[in-house]
Design an enzyme around this catalytic site. Sequence first.
Site, PDB file in Angstrom:
ATOM      1  N   GLU A 155     -54.398  75.740 -27.502  1.00 39.54           N
ATOM      2  CA  GLU A 155     -54.259  75.375 -26.081  1.00 39.54           C
ATOM      3  C   GLU A 155     -53.360  74.143 -26.014  1.00 39.54           C
ATOM      4  O   GLU A 155     -53.621  73.194 -25.281  1.00 39.54           O
ATOM      5  CB  GLU A 155     -55.613  75.005 -25.474  1.00 39.54           C
ATOM      6  CG  GLU A 155     -56.647  76.095 -25.451  1.00 39.54           C
ATOM      7  CD  GLU A 155     -57.985  75.599 -24.907  1.00 39.54           C
ATOM      8  OE1 GLU A 155     -58.462  74.530 -25.348  1.00 39.54           O
ATOM      9  OE2 GLU A 155     -58.545  76.274 -24.040  1.00 39.54           O
ATOM     10  N   ASP A 184     -59.545  63.868 -23.160  1.00 32.50           N
ATOM     11  CA  ASP A 184     -59.161  65.280 -23.020  1.00 32.50           C
ATOM     12  C   ASP A 184     -57.711  65.516 -22.601  1.00 32.50           C
ATOM     13  O   ASP A 184     -57.440  66.020 -21.515  1.00 32.50           O
ATOM     14  CB  ASP A 184     -60.121  66.016 -22.061  1.00 32.50           C
ATOM     15  CG  ASP A 184     -59.870  67.524 -22.044  1.00 32.50           C
ATOM     16  OD1 ASP A 184     -59.025  68.010 -22.822  1.00 32.50           O
ATOM     17  OD2 ASP A 184     -60.534  68.209 -21.250  1.00 32.50           O
ATOM     18  N   ARG A 212     -57.270  77.288 -11.069  1.00 30.70           N
ATOM     19  CA  ARG A 212     -57.566  76.268 -10.067  1.00 30.70           C
ATOM     20  C   ARG A 212     -58.210  76.857  -8.817  1.00 30.70           C
ATOM     21  O   ARG A 212     -58.829  76.162  -8.035  1.00 30.70           O
ATOM     22  CB  ARG A 212     -56.301  75.495  -9.697  1.00 30.70           C
ATOM     23  CG  ARG A 212     -56.089  74.301 -10.611  1.00 30.70           C
ATOM     24  CD  ARG A 212     -54.755  73.625 -10.342  1.00 30.70           C
ATOM     25  NE  ARG A 212     -53.663  74.394 -10.900  1.00 30.70           N
ATOM     26  CZ  ARG A 212     -53.182  74.232 -12.115  1.00 30.70           C
ATOM     27  NH1 ARG A 212     -53.665  73.305 -12.887  1.00 30.70           N
ATOM     28  NH2 ARG A 212     -52.195  74.977 -12.567  1.00 30.70           N
ATOM     29  N   TYR A 229     -61.645  76.516 -14.774  1.00 29.88           N
ATOM     30  CA  TYR A 229     -62.256  75.225 -15.128  1.00 29.88           C
ATOM     31  C   TYR A 229     -62.673  74.427 -13.900  1.00 29.88           C
ATOM     32  O   TYR A 229     -63.274  73.377 -14.015  1.00 29.88           O
ATOM     33  CB  TYR A 229     -61.378  74.407 -16.077  1.00 29.88           C
ATOM     34  CG  TYR A 229     -59.949  74.227 -15.658  1.00 29.88           C
ATOM     35  CD1 TYR A 229     -59.605  73.356 -14.644  1.00 29.88           C
ATOM     36  CD2 TYR A 229     -58.929  74.927 -16.311  1.00 29.88           C
ATOM     37  CE1 TYR A 229     -58.290  73.192 -14.270  1.00 29.88           C
ATOM     38  CE2 TYR A 229     -57.606  74.770 -15.939  1.00 29.88           C
ATOM     39  CZ  TYR A 229     -57.296  73.903 -14.918  1.00 29.88           C
ATOM     40  OH  TYR A 229     -55.990  73.756 -14.552  1.00 29.88           O
ATOM     41  N   HIS A 284     -61.401  68.100 -27.984  1.00 31.16           N
ATOM     42  CA  HIS A 284     -62.558  67.585 -27.238  1.00 31.16           C
ATOM     43  C   HIS A 284     -63.560  66.865 -28.135  1.00 31.16           C
ATOM     44  O   HIS A 284     -64.045  65.797 -27.770  1.00 31.16           O
ATOM     45  CB  HIS A 284     -63.280  68.731 -26.510  1.00 31.16           C
ATOM     46  CG  HIS A 284     -62.456  69.376 -25.444  1.00 31.16           C
ATOM     47  ND1 HIS A 284     -62.905  70.432 -24.692  1.00 31.16           N
ATOM     48  CD2 HIS A 284     -61.197  69.118 -25.004  1.00 31.16           C
ATOM     49  CE1 HIS A 284     -61.959  70.797 -23.830  1.00 31.16           C
ATOM     50  NE2 HIS A 284     -60.914  70.018 -24.008  1.00 31.16           N
ATOM     51  N   HIS A 312     -61.580  82.843 -20.489  1.00 35.66           N
ATOM     52  CA  HIS A 312     -61.973  81.488 -20.079  1.00 35.66           C
ATOM     53  C   HIS A 312     -62.259  81.499 -18.576  1.00 35.66           C
ATOM     54  O   HIS A 312     -61.423  81.912 -17.791  1.00 35.66           O
ATOM     55  CB  HIS A 312     -60.836  80.506 -20.417  1.00 35.66           C
ATOM     56  CG  HIS A 312     -61.247  79.066 -20.429  1.00 35.66           C
ATOM     57  ND1 HIS A 312     -61.911  78.471 -19.377  1.00 35.66           N
ATOM     58  CD2 HIS A 312     -61.085  78.095 -21.362  1.00 35.66           C
ATOM     59  CE1 HIS A 312     -62.134  77.197 -19.679  1.00 35.66           C
ATOM     60  NE2 HIS A 312     -61.655  76.935 -20.877  1.00 35.66           N
ATOM     61  N   ASP A 337     -63.897  72.882 -29.430  1.00 35.87           N
ATOM     62  CA  ASP A 337     -62.530  72.451 -29.139  1.00 35.87           C
ATOM     63  C   ASP A 337     -62.261  71.200 -29.973  1.00 35.87           C
ATOM     64  O   ASP A 337     -62.932  70.174 -29.798  1.00 35.87           O
ATOM     65  CB  ASP A 337     -62.400  72.167 -27.635  1.00 35.87           C
ATOM     66  CG  ASP A 337     -60.973  71.868 -27.201  1.00 35.87           C
ATOM     67  OD1 ASP A 337     -60.320  71.020 -27.858  1.00 35.87           O
ATOM     68  OD2 ASP A 337     -60.515  72.452 -26.207  1.00 35.87           O
ATOM     69  N   HIS A 386     -66.887  75.858 -19.198  1.00 33.14           N
ATOM     70  CA  HIS A 386     -67.216  74.435 -19.297  1.00 33.14           C
ATOM     71  C   HIS A 386     -68.585  74.238 -18.643  1.00 33.14           C
ATOM     72  O   HIS A 386     -68.761  74.637 -17.489  1.00 33.14           O
ATOM     73  CB  HIS A 386     -66.180  73.591 -18.561  1.00 33.14           C
ATOM     74  CG  HIS A 386     -64.808  73.661 -19.165  1.00 33.14           C
ATOM     75  ND1 HIS A 386     -63.726  73.003 -18.622  1.00 33.14           N
ATOM     76  CD2 HIS A 386     -64.345  74.300 -20.264  1.00 33.14           C
ATOM     77  CE1 HIS A 386     -62.651  73.237 -19.369  1.00 33.14           C
ATOM     78  NE2 HIS A 386     -62.986  74.033 -20.361  1.00 33.14           N
ATOM     79  N   GLU A 402     -68.420  75.500 -24.056  1.00 35.08           N
ATOM     80  CA  GLU A 402     -67.370  74.756 -24.749  1.00 35.08           C
ATOM     81  C   GLU A 402     -67.815  73.316 -24.998  1.00 35.08           C
ATOM     82  O   GLU A 402     -68.422  72.680 -24.128  1.00 35.08           O
ATOM     83  CB  GLU A 402     -66.071  74.782 -23.920  1.00 35.08           C
ATOM     84  CG  GLU A 402     -64.923  74.069 -24.630  1.00 35.08           C
ATOM     85  CD  GLU A 402     -63.543  74.322 -24.026  1.00 35.08           C
ATOM     86  OE1 GLU A 402     -63.423  75.199 -23.138  1.00 35.08           O
ATOM     87  OE2 GLU A 402     -62.594  73.638 -24.451  1.00 35.08           O
ATOM     88  N   HIS A 430     -61.137  76.220 -30.149  1.00 33.54           N
ATOM     89  CA  HIS A 430     -59.892  75.840 -29.483  1.00 33.54           C
ATOM     90  C   HIS A 430     -59.211  74.844 -30.422  1.00 33.54           C
ATOM     91  O   HIS A 430     -59.755  73.757 -30.654  1.00 33.54           O
ATOM     92  CB  HIS A 430     -60.163  75.185 -28.127  1.00 33.54           C
ATOM     93  CG  HIS A 430     -60.602  76.158 -27.076  1.00 33.54           C
ATOM     94  ND1 HIS A 430     -61.184  75.760 -25.893  1.00 33.54           N
ATOM     95  CD2 HIS A 430     -60.509  77.507 -27.028  1.00 33.54           C
ATOM     96  CE1 HIS A 430     -61.445  76.849 -25.159  1.00 33.54           C
ATOM     97  NE2 HIS A 430     -61.045  77.911 -25.833  1.00 33.54           N
ATOM     98  N   HIS A 445     -54.585  67.404 -24.498  1.00 38.56           N
ATOM     99  CA  HIS A 445     -54.209  68.129 -25.717  1.00 38.56           C
ATOM    100  C   HIS A 445     -52.798  67.765 -26.162  1.00 38.56           C
ATOM    101  O   HIS A 445     -51.937  67.501 -25.342  1.00 38.56           O
ATOM    102  CB  HIS A 445     -54.263  69.641 -25.473  1.00 38.56           C
ATOM    103  CG  HIS A 445     -55.601  70.118 -24.987  1.00 38.56           C
ATOM    104  ND1 HIS A 445     -55.871  71.436 -24.756  1.00 38.56           N
ATOM    105  CD2 HIS A 445     -56.741  69.450 -24.698  1.00 38.56           C
ATOM    106  CE1 HIS A 445     -57.125  71.566 -24.346  1.00 38.56           C
ATOM    107  NE2 HIS A 445     -57.669  70.368 -24.296  1.00 38.56           N
TER     108      HIS A 445
HETATM  109 ZN    ZN Z   1     -59.323  70.245 -22.949  1.00 41.13          ZN
HETATM  110 FE    FE Z   2     -60.565  73.967 -24.725  1.00 41.56          FE
HETATM  111 FE    FE Z   3     -61.703  74.872 -21.788  1.00 40.18          FE
END
Ligand code: ZN
Ligand code: FE
Ligand code: FE
Length: 276
Positions: free
Chosen positions: A256, A224, A37, A70, A179, A67, A176, A107, A142, A211, A226
Amino acid sequence: MLTIGCHLSSADGFLSMGKEAISINANTFQFFTRNPRGFKSKNLDVSDCESFNKYWKEHDGKMIVAHAPYTLNPCSADERVRELAHMIMSDDLQRLEHINGVYYNFHPGSHVKQGVEVGTTYIVNLLNEILTPTQSTIVLLETMAGKGSEIGKTFEELKAIIDRVDHSEKLGVCLDTCHIFDGGYDIVNDLGGVMDKFDSVIGISKLKAVHLNDSKNTLGSHKDRHELIGKGNIGLDPLVKFISRKEIQNLPLILETPNDINGYKSEIALLRSYRP
Ligand code: ZN
Ligand code: FE
Ligand code: FE
């Protein structure tokens, strides 16, 4: 042998993540390059990188996945936000040169009212600035769920980026499952069709990592969220069929799912019970 692992906390460094992965019968893992974050990163610990490389090789570890945070938005309308993405991604790539066998996933970003075309141009410009022919790390776009104005919700949008990047040999895709399902690709009823589509639009050789997530939402919901493997709207059977496909063999599969470490250990065991 399946290459499977999960997202791990990078707080204690690379060697610690490697040991944690091995302890849950994983042979890959993913981590955030810095606070997901925020943007802070610790000082680079080269000796930790070297210890990890040695440990990971001894334990037959496979490609791992870094990664990007995000919160980066490489296609923001705000130039300072784009600059920040540039700075962080090039710094991350320099650091990752110390790790043997790592992909760098990010992303593509949200265009926020600028439109897909303008957003795509910003992403392409950024990649053309940071990708060099000598870097060893392959950067992964992604596949996104299409929440808000996310770019990368269709295979065509990712292909449009790849086509305009000079060093596209340094670029790949991380698929993913949550996603693409939320994005409207029906991997429950037409997995073969979806994989054929990926191949015809992007080319299956560009698929470098997965993912592996179930979804709390429905096909085409663009949400989105998970879900645990087998507990969502994709379900266990389609996910097992997915990991059984020949295009997926040897790719790092990263869970994830909303889990603690014991939950991840159980999901890895569950999936390995179908595909050792
Ligand atoms: Zn996601
Ligand atoms: Fe992902
Ligand atoms: Fe991601």
